[in-house]
Write an enzyme that holds these catalytic residues in place. Structure first.
Site, short mmCIF file in Angstrom:
data_model
loop_
_atom_site.label_atom_id
_atom_site.label_comp_id
_atom_site.label_asym_id
_atom_site.label_seq_id
_atom_site.Cartn_x
_atom_site.Cartn_y
_atom_site.Cartn_z
N PRO A 26 0.80 -1.22 0.00
CA PRO A 26 0.00 0.00 0.00
C PRO A 26 0.83 1.27 0.00
O PRO A 26 0.47 2.25 -0.62
CB PRO A 26 -0.84 -0.13 1.28
CG PRO A 26 -0.91 -1.59 1.54
CD PRO A 26 0.38 -2.16 1.06
N ASP A 27 1.98 1.27 0.68
CA ASP A 27 2.79 2.48 0.76
C ASP A 27 3.27 2.96 -0.60
O ASP A 27 3.65 4.10 -0.76
CB ASP A 27 4.00 2.26 1.65
CG ASP A 27 3.66 2.32 3.13
OD1 ASP A 27 4.54 2.03 3.93
OD2 ASP A 27 2.52 2.67 3.45
N PHE A 28 3.33 2.02 -1.59
CA PHE A 28 3.89 2.38 -2.87
C PHE A 28 2.86 2.91 -3.85
O PHE A 28 3.20 3.32 -4.93
CB PHE A 28 4.56 1.15 -3.52
CG PHE A 28 5.87 0.77 -2.91
CD1 PHE A 28 6.36 1.46 -1.81
CD2 PHE A 28 6.62 -0.26 -3.44
CE1 PHE A 28 7.57 1.11 -1.27
CE2 PHE A 28 7.82 -0.62 -2.89
CZ PHE A 28 8.31 0.06 -1.80
N ARG A 29 1.58 2.90 -3.50
CA ARG A 29 0.60 3.06 -4.56
C ARG A 29 0.28 4.50 -4.91
O ARG A 29 0.07 4.83 -6.06
CB ARG A 29 -0.69 2.32 -4.20
CG ARG A 29 -1.53 2.03 -5.42
CD ARG A 29 -2.86 1.43 -5.04
NE ARG A 29 -3.64 2.35 -4.25
CZ ARG A 29 -4.79 2.03 -3.71
NH1 ARG A 29 -5.26 0.82 -3.84
NH2 ARG A 29 -5.47 2.89 -3.01
N ASN A 47 2.48 -10.39 -8.86
CA ASN A 47 3.21 -10.31 -7.60
C ASN A 47 4.38 -11.28 -7.58
O ASN A 47 4.21 -12.49 -7.66
CB ASN A 47 2.28 -10.63 -6.42
CG ASN A 47 1.56 -9.38 -5.95
OD1 ASN A 47 2.08 -8.28 -6.09
ND2 ASN A 47 0.37 -9.56 -5.40
N ASP A 100 6.17 -12.09 -5.12
CA ASP A 100 6.12 -12.95 -3.93
C ASP A 100 4.91 -13.86 -3.94
O ASP A 100 4.71 -14.61 -3.00
CB ASP A 100 6.10 -12.05 -2.68
CG ASP A 100 6.32 -12.83 -1.40
OD1 ASP A 100 5.99 -12.28 -0.34
OD2 ASP A 100 6.81 -13.97 -1.44
N HIS A 138 5.73 -13.66 -12.97
CA HIS A 138 7.16 -13.37 -12.86
C HIS A 138 7.93 -14.41 -12.09
O HIS A 138 9.14 -14.30 -11.97
CB HIS A 138 7.37 -12.00 -12.20
CG HIS A 138 6.81 -10.88 -13.00
ND1 HIS A 138 7.33 -10.55 -14.23
CD2 HIS A 138 5.79 -10.02 -12.77
CE1 HIS A 138 6.66 -9.51 -14.71
NE2 HIS A 138 5.72 -9.18 -13.85
#
Length: 1527
Positions: free
Chosen positions: A13-16, A87, A89, A106
């Site tokens: 979320p911090d990157f969006r 994603n 991960d 990926h």
């Protein structure tokens, strides 16, 4: 099928959000476009960005979002066919999706290989490189095969590489079977997933989620889409989707609306949470919560924990701490936080560097050169916020112009021709002409900034001289800094474009220091929420919500809130905040926090160091409360942690779950001390209850003092206010505070314990825009000013609209910052309804200062617009039917002690059980979960319809305390109370003098003192103004008493002093003066025909005549050469101001036979007359306050306590002398000596004979040199001032400074001794081994001509002492005047300030080093007469006990022809345009031998102890407090 194209940014979320999102983060790597980090070719060339990001995305380093819970729900219901994910991960598997349903595009971190030779590696090899470095850095894993050294990469598919075969092979089958394709997040624009939208067959509908929020509306991602060849189809025709939803990450609490509004106040000890929401029945609801701000064992972040608990309690849905907080129901979060304040206090901000104009590297260290507390020998001032300063070689100059003026002189064109300013002409943002002498040398700066950046500093503050009006140079430096990789660059011209280099520089440094720290806190806070936090409005603000809370909620039935005047009283654990509201929120525009002055509009909230944790002391017969605090740990005694006796212990009753017994035991011990001291004086013993209540009275008086200052000092009647009480401890003191102030109504909000959080919810969102200007107010200039205001209004309106406010919710206030020409006291003036700014300014000026200045131009300093976005008010509680005047049944009865009635059974009520309209008569105690309210006897509490508490103060309570029946014997409780009252009188006199004066010296530099004296002329109370005035004022009053005695000369010549008379004097030899510019105005106060006390004020007047402007000539030999000398003159006679006679007196020099050549009368008579009227007004205010005190207590009681206060100070000095004698082993009649010399060789000798038994001393100056033919002959009164100042500094307790300090002292001073105040102070302190010599002079510098005059004193080094280093660049001892800001100095006077910095290494070496002197270099732009009057140019400031001397000072005249002349200590020169005066001031002496020479067996103890004094944290009173100490 669900084609779940969840992007990396959706999983974190911090990157969006744009601006903080992944794609913006990658801009740090200077990528050609964001996805390059995932392209194999770019990876081969520049691998570090990939590995840096890989560490952030490594498995287990982040958590599933609500999107993944949504996918799991689809799978559990059998609706999910397949999840295709970006994603790395594979968070979908981590979230619980069956692996067979997840196809990662990926791959994962489950294998690794070399991209060059293909050798396989264990993924742990890569992990070790990413996480295993000792310094926390990222290493690049390389292949270990011989000769390879290729990059070892996790087997993650990058763009440009082939996707897994399984990915493509299953697409055809899945598309054929799918009924719906859901494409979420940034998959809409990131290849290869964007192509899925077009690959799906026409028969399969698509659900596009986040298209508006993250796709087409996101500029960064839109740019990515175009770059990768994907085009957004036009709407609406080309779109066949069944729905286009908002944010699929919005949460899992169902389909309920966003209806939770959180307001949070995160304090140092507790965090308060106030939530507004709609309950299950659709009704508005409220919930409050208080929890510890720090509790790492239970939760990482208190505000987030509070939100989590309330959501869980109100929705019934579990919100485990291990999962991100669900934001789907949250409308907004508002948080007041002390995170910035705490970072300043604890100095835990970002590592920062400063770029400053060459010559000013130490400007923010020197500041205004004043010390914070005049009686502290150890000058403690907070360090600057930056680690290193880089000087920028640039210079912008203000030319003289073409028009004659005070600054430009009579012939500016000719002067400019004779001394042309070489450089490029330019125009400032204000329209003024400037000359760019030197543009920034950016190449040189590049080299030095690279060194700073390579040292690890990434935050930079930039402050260049005159950048507020000419920001070009700062902008160039800022661009260079960003290019070099600085991540935070704070330009002072952008942060606060106001003229004044020092506060603007402080503000820029604070911004650079705090902004990264605050952003990290915000990111940490948001990291605990789901992705929806990015779409939830989150506001951070100062923790000042209590002011807004009481201002907007103090109301009850039958009262118009608009008619109320309110005093906010917020009592917490360590301090109390007071403020005032009368229809508008009062602001200050400059405040100081943790020693850092910040220019920014802030609410006027004033703090005093008295709270529930304030410690209690009994010292020298006086009760003392604080300022030390017991804190939260160990806390008060009753906390059972081995704490300290505090206010909480004195307040304790048996109903509280604390240790009453241990608190009573500690109080009993203090009671024994009180009674032992009282027994010696024959006083009756006191009970433990009486001592406890006594401490509470003293604490209450300490809190009343700032309230009186906020009201009475500004002309408001305090008794006409309502006391709005809140804070955890406020309700216990509210009634007593109201009684002491004469207030009849107390209001306690139902949420008083968390009112700050409530107020944060009510606070408006404000955007400010401000620009400097430089024009006179006129009809012509107003049109241009309105254009600039229009532009600023459009700017702030756009900012508020960007935050979601509609035009109808935005209100803009337009201001002009106006001042009279020649003054430095601006008034921020709101646009009046009739548009007449001049009339509005003059009305505001008269309201603030009591007069207007006729015939002066009004100058516009700034234009300002304040945009306000209105928010919804807190919802009122449901009113219930009133039960009018019904007295409820108590929930318990406890034993409590009150001043009225003593110890008695007291009913206690649970506040939540009371009904509106019920009446609770005092005494009583009201209790709820977050606060306790004490209703004193004679008072009555009423519950309002909204559930608030209104307390009416009855006549019985107002008359409580036995004020009229006090004994004339000294009572330790009343001693403390009267000490506060007497000091408050002197402070209010000073405030009136400052408000009503005109001159810069008094109004702005505060070069004055005000004091109260007993009938014999002995000092009772002196506000902390100039030390040099302290003893001398008493001498002046006593002289006038004798002069007008029945057998005195004044009585014979002018008649006796009568009621309505006011006298003035300044003669230093005959009338107790200090020097001639200091004029003392003395008013006797009569009662029944007899003088009962005196009030006096002394102010430094700019010019009283003589042979040079400023009346301080360096080479005067006769008193008349320095101006008018007055032994006594009745300035007011029988109530009539004798202005005609005064004018004759002030103009007399030069007109009398025998006057030397060149002597003239006052050059600025109008200002002298006006300032003398202001001194009369200050005395009148003092008289009114003392008469009011007499009305409360009677004349005999007030007179008795005048004597008792002096006796208490005398006892403290005697104790200090006894302790000194014991420390030095002097025995009976021991002698200590000290000697020093003036620069001309004249000795200053002192022998102090200490009588240890009596606690007295004789100061004998026998052996001191005779008078000199010059102006360094100090009168006896000045010598007395130096002695009393030195003694006060050496007393280890905070005592009132009065005549009692001199009572144990005999001073043997031969008349006419050559003692200056600074030098005698050094000698006294040397005799007591209290401190090494400070710079030893004031460096008096003046310049001017027939139309202009300027006077300043310049800082130097402070002497070191036992346990501390001397401070550098500060005023010491007998002066503490501020220095003019560099930009103001250059705007007002025809000069350029080239240097104002420290002289490194000029402080004396020692175990404790002396402080460094300063260097100050001034260039004149036209011819002026300049004078310097200084000492310590021949003989260096001494060190003591092995400490080395400080460096001597030097005065240089650098002429424009290239020659340099040493001026010595005292000189007058006729400087020409282009000439420079360079002052190098002395350093301070060292204390004790340097460490390499120290004897390890020697003991150098502290001669003086720490003196605790209240520190006002902010607000107008804090500024005035600082002004008083830095006059």
């Amino acid at each position: 099928m669900c084609g779940a194209g969840i992007s990396v940014s959706a999983g974190i979320p911090d990157f969006r959000t744009p601006g903080t999102g992944l794609y913006h983060r990658l801009a740090e790597y200077d990528l050609p476009y964001p996805q390059a980090i995932f392209e194999i070719d770019f990876f081969r060339r520049n691998p570090m960005p990939f590995y840096t990001l890989a560490r952030e995305l490594y498995p287990g380093t982040f958590h599933p979002t609500p999107t993944h819970h949504f996918l799991k729900l689809l799978a559990e219901r059998g609706l999910l066919l397949r999840c295709y994910t970006q994603n790395i991960d594979s968070l979908e598997v981590a979230a619980g999706l069956p692996p067979d349903l997840v196809i990662p595009a990926h791959g994962n971190f489950d294998s690794a290989s070399c991209v060059a030779c293909g050798r396989s590696y264990d993924p742990a090899y890569v992990r070790e490189a990413l996480f295993g470095q000792a310094d926390g850095s990222v290493a690049i894993p390389r292949c270990s095969s011989k000769g390879c050294k290729g990059l070892v990469k996790p087997d993650i598919v990058m763009f440009g590489e082939g996707l897994p075969a399984r990915f493509w092979s299953s697409l055809a089958d899945d598309f054929a079977a799918a009924d719906l394709l859901i494409v979420m997040g940034t998959s809409l624009v990131v290849q290869p997933f964007a192509s899925l939208i077009d690959r799906v067959g026409e028969g399969v509908p698509r659900l596009l989620i986040n298209r508006e929020l993250v796709g087409e509306g996101d500029a960064a991602l839109r740019a990515v889409g175009w770059r990768k060849g994907f085009e957004f189809p036009p709407r609406p025709a080309a779109w066949r989707d069944v729905a286009q939803l908002g944010d699929c990450d919005a949460g899992t609490m169902g389909t309920g609306p966003r209806d939770f509004r959180f307001s949070i106040d995160r304090g140092g000890t507790f965090t308060d949470v106030f939530a507004e929401f709609v309950d299950a029945e659709g009704n508005p609801g409220q919930r409050v919560l208080k929890l510890l701000s720090e509790d790492p064992a239970n939760y990482p972040d208190a505000p987030r924990e509070g939100i989590r608990r309330i959501l869980e309690a109100e929705t019934g849905i579990p919100h485990p701490r291990s999962s991100p907080v669900d934001t789907s129901r949250i409308t907004s979060i508002r948080m007041g936080t002390t995170v910035a304040t705490n970072a300043l206090l604890e100095r835990k901000g970002e590592r920062t560097a400063l770029v400053v104009t060459r010559g000013f590297r130490d400007l923010l260290h020197i500041g205004n050169q004043s010390r914070p507390e005049i009686f502290d020998l150890e000058i403690s001032a907070p360090d600057v916020l930056y680690e290193t300063a880089v000087e920028c070689d640039e210079q912008v100059v203000l030319p003289l112009g073409d028009t004659p003026s005070i600054r430009a002189g009579r012939d500016p064109v000719g002067d400019a021709a004779r001394h042309p300013l070489e450089g490029r002409a330019a125009v400032a943002t204000t329209g003024e002409a400037v000359v760019v002498r030197r543009a920034p040398d950016l190449e040189d700066l590049r080299t030095r900034l690279l060194e700073v950046r390579e040292s690890g500093i990434a935050s930079l503050a930039v402050v260049l001289k005159h950048s507020a009006i000419f920001p070009d140079h700062e902008r160039a430096v800022g661009e260079l800094a960003l290019e070099l990789g600085f991540t935070q660059v704070s330009l002072s011209s952008s942060i606060m474009a106001m003229v004044k280099m020092v506060p603007r520089g402080y503000t820029a440094a604070a911004d650079a220091y705090l902004t990264p720290h605050i952003l990290r806190y915000i990111q940490t806070f948001q990291a605990g929420f789901d992705a929806g936090i990015q779409d939830t409005p989150v506001y951070f603000m100062q923790s000042d919500g209590g002011y807004v809370g009481y201002a907007l909620t103090t109301q009850w039935e039958g009262v118009d809130p608009a008619s109320l005047q309110l005093i906010g009283f917020d009592m917490g654990g360590t301090s109390t905040d007071v403020s005032r509201y009368a229809g508008t929120l009062e602001h200050v525009f400059e405040s100081t926090t943790a020693g850092v002055t910040i220019q920014a509009p802030q609410l006027d909230i004033n703090t005093v160091a008295a709270g529930g944790g304030s410690r209690l002391f009994f010292e020298s017969g006086v009760f003392r409360v604080g300022p030390e605090s017991a804190g939260a740990h160990p806390g008060p005694v009753c906390y059972r942690k081995g704490g300290h006796l505090a206010i909480t212990d004195a307040n304790l009753t048996e109903d509280q779950p604390l240790d009453l017994d241990v608190a009573r035991t500690a109080l009993a011990a203090v009671t024994e001390q009180v009674n032992a001291h009282g027994a010696a004086a024959g006083a009756p013993p006191k009970s433990v209850d009486e001592v406890a209540v006594g401490f509470l009275r003293v604490a209450n008086e300490a809190m009343c003092r700032p309230i009186r200052a906020l009201t009475q000092m500004k002309g408001h009647d305090v008794s006409r206010h309502v006391l709005a009480c809140f804070g955890g401890a406020g309700g216990q003191h509210a009634c007593a505070i109201a009684v002491a102030l004469g207030i009849r109504t107390v209001f306690v909000h139902r949420y008083s314990g968390i009112l700050s959080a409530v107020g944060i919810g009510l606070a408006q969102v404000v955007k400010e825009a401000q620009e400097p200007t430089a024009t006179s107010l006129s009809e012509e200039s107003l049109a241009q000013l309105h254009q600039r205001l229009d532009a600023l209004e459009a700017e702030v309106t756009g900012q508020l609209e960007a935050q979601g406010f509609g035009r109808g919710q935005i209100e803009c206030e337009r201001y002009l910052n106006l001042r009279y020409s020649g003054t430095d006291v601006p008034i921020m003036t709101l646009t009046p309804e009739d548009g007449n700014f001049a009339a509005a300014f003059e009305a505001g000026y008269k309201r603030e200062f009591g007069f207007v200045l006729e015939g002066r131009d009004i100058v516009v300093d700034d234009v300002r617009v304040r945009g306000v976005g209105t928010s919804s008010a807190a919802q009122a509680a449901h009113p219930t039917p009133e039960r009018k005047d019904e007295v409820p049944t108590p929930d318990a009865v406890v034993s409590a002690y009150f001043e009225i009635g003593g110890r008695q059974d007291t009913p206690a009520f649970l506040l939540g059980r009371l009904a509106p309209g019920q009446r609770v008569p005092g005494p009583a105690i009201l209790i709820d979960d977050i606060s306790t309210i004490v209703v004193e006897p004679g008072c009555a509490a009423f519950l309002t319809a909204a559930g608030d508490v209104r307390i009416s103060i009855g006549d019985e309570a107002v008359g409580a305390g036995g004020k009229q029946g006090l004994s004339l014997e000294a009572d330790p409780i009343q001693l403390a109370v009267f000490s506060h009252r007497f000091m408050g009188i002197a402070e209010q006199m000073g405030r009136v003098l400052q408000r009503t004066s005109i001159s810069v010296n008094i109004k702005e530099r505060l070069d004055f003192s005000c004091a109260l004296f007993d009938p014999e002329g002995r000092l009772v109370s002196n506000a902390p103004h100039l030390p040099v005035h302290l003893g001398a004022m008493s001498e002046a009053v006593r002289f006038q008493i004798g002069y007008y005695a029945p057998d005195g000369e004044g009585c014979r010549l002018h008649g006796p002093l009568e009621e309505g008379d006011v006298v003035m004097a300044n003669h230093p030899q005959l009338a107790g003066g200090s020097h001639l510019p200091d004029i003392t105005v003395i008013t006797p106060v009569f009662n029944e025909g007899k003088v009962v006390f005196f009030v006096a004020s002394r102010g430094h007047h700019a010019d009283i005549g003589g042979i040079s402007p400023g009346s301080m000539p360096p080479h005067s030999h006769l008193l008349v050469e320095e101006g008018v000398a007055v032994v006594s003159y009745k300035l007011v006679s029988h109530g009539r101001f004798m202005e005609e006679g005064l004018r004759e007196l002030m103009l007399a020099p030069g007109t009398r036979p025998g006057d030397p050549p060149g002597v003239v009368g006052s050059r600025n008579l109008s200002d002298v007359v006006s300032d003398l009227k202001a001194q009369v007004a200050a005395n009148t205010r003092g008289i009114a306050l003392v008469r009011s005190l007499i009305g409360e207590y009677t004349l005999p009681v007030v007179g008795a306590y005048m004597a008792h206060i002096q006796a208490a100070a005398e006892a403290a000095v005697r104790d200090m002398l006894r302790a000194f004698a014991a420390t030095q082993g002097l025995g009976e009649g021991g002698v200590v000596t000290a000697r020093d010399s003036m620069d001309d060789g004249t000795p200053i000798c002192l022998a102090v004979r200490v009588d240890a038994a009596a606690g007295s001393a004789v100061f004998d100056f026998t052996g001191t040199g005779a008078q000199v033919w010059g102006n360094t002959n100090a009168p006896p009164a000045v010598t007395a001032s130096a002695i009393i100042y030195a003694l006060r500094c050496m007393v280890t307790r905070d005592i009132p400074l009065n005549h009692g300090c001199m009572a144990p002292i005999q001073a043997g001073v031969v008349g006419g001794n050559v003692l200056t105040s600074q030098r005698v102070t050094d000698v006294v302190l040397k005799a007591f081994q209290a401190a090494a010599a400070s710079q030893g002079c004031m460096n008096n510098f003046t310049f001017g001509d027939e139309g202009l005059g300027y006077y300043e004193t310049v800082a130097g080094g402070a002497g070191a002492g036992p346990g501390w280093h001397g401070r550098s660049g500060v005023h010491t001892h007998m002066t503490n005047t501020r220095i003019t800001d560099p930009e103001i100095l250059e705007r007002r006077f025809p000069l350029v300030l080239h240097r104002f910095c420290l002289r490194p290494g000029t402080g004396g070496e020692g175990m404790w080093r002396g402080g460094d002197g300063v260097e100050r270099e001034i260039e004149f732009l036209r011819p002026l007469t300049a004078s310097i009057l200084s000492e310590r140019r021949a003989l260096a400031p001494f060190g003591i006990l092995g400490g080395r001397p400080g460096a001597r000072g030097v005065n240089l005249w650098q002429r424009r022809d290239g020659t340099t002349v040493s001026l010595g200590g005292k000189a007058t020169v006729q400087a020409q345009g282009g000439d420079r005066i360079r002052l190098l001031t002395p350093g301070g002496g060292g204390y004790g031998p340097p460490e390499d020479e120290a004897d390890p067996t020697a003991a150098l103890g502290r001669a003086v102890g720490d003196i605790p004094r209240p520190r006002l944290a902010g607000g107008s009173l804090a500024k005035y407090h600082a002004d008083q100490h830095s006059a």
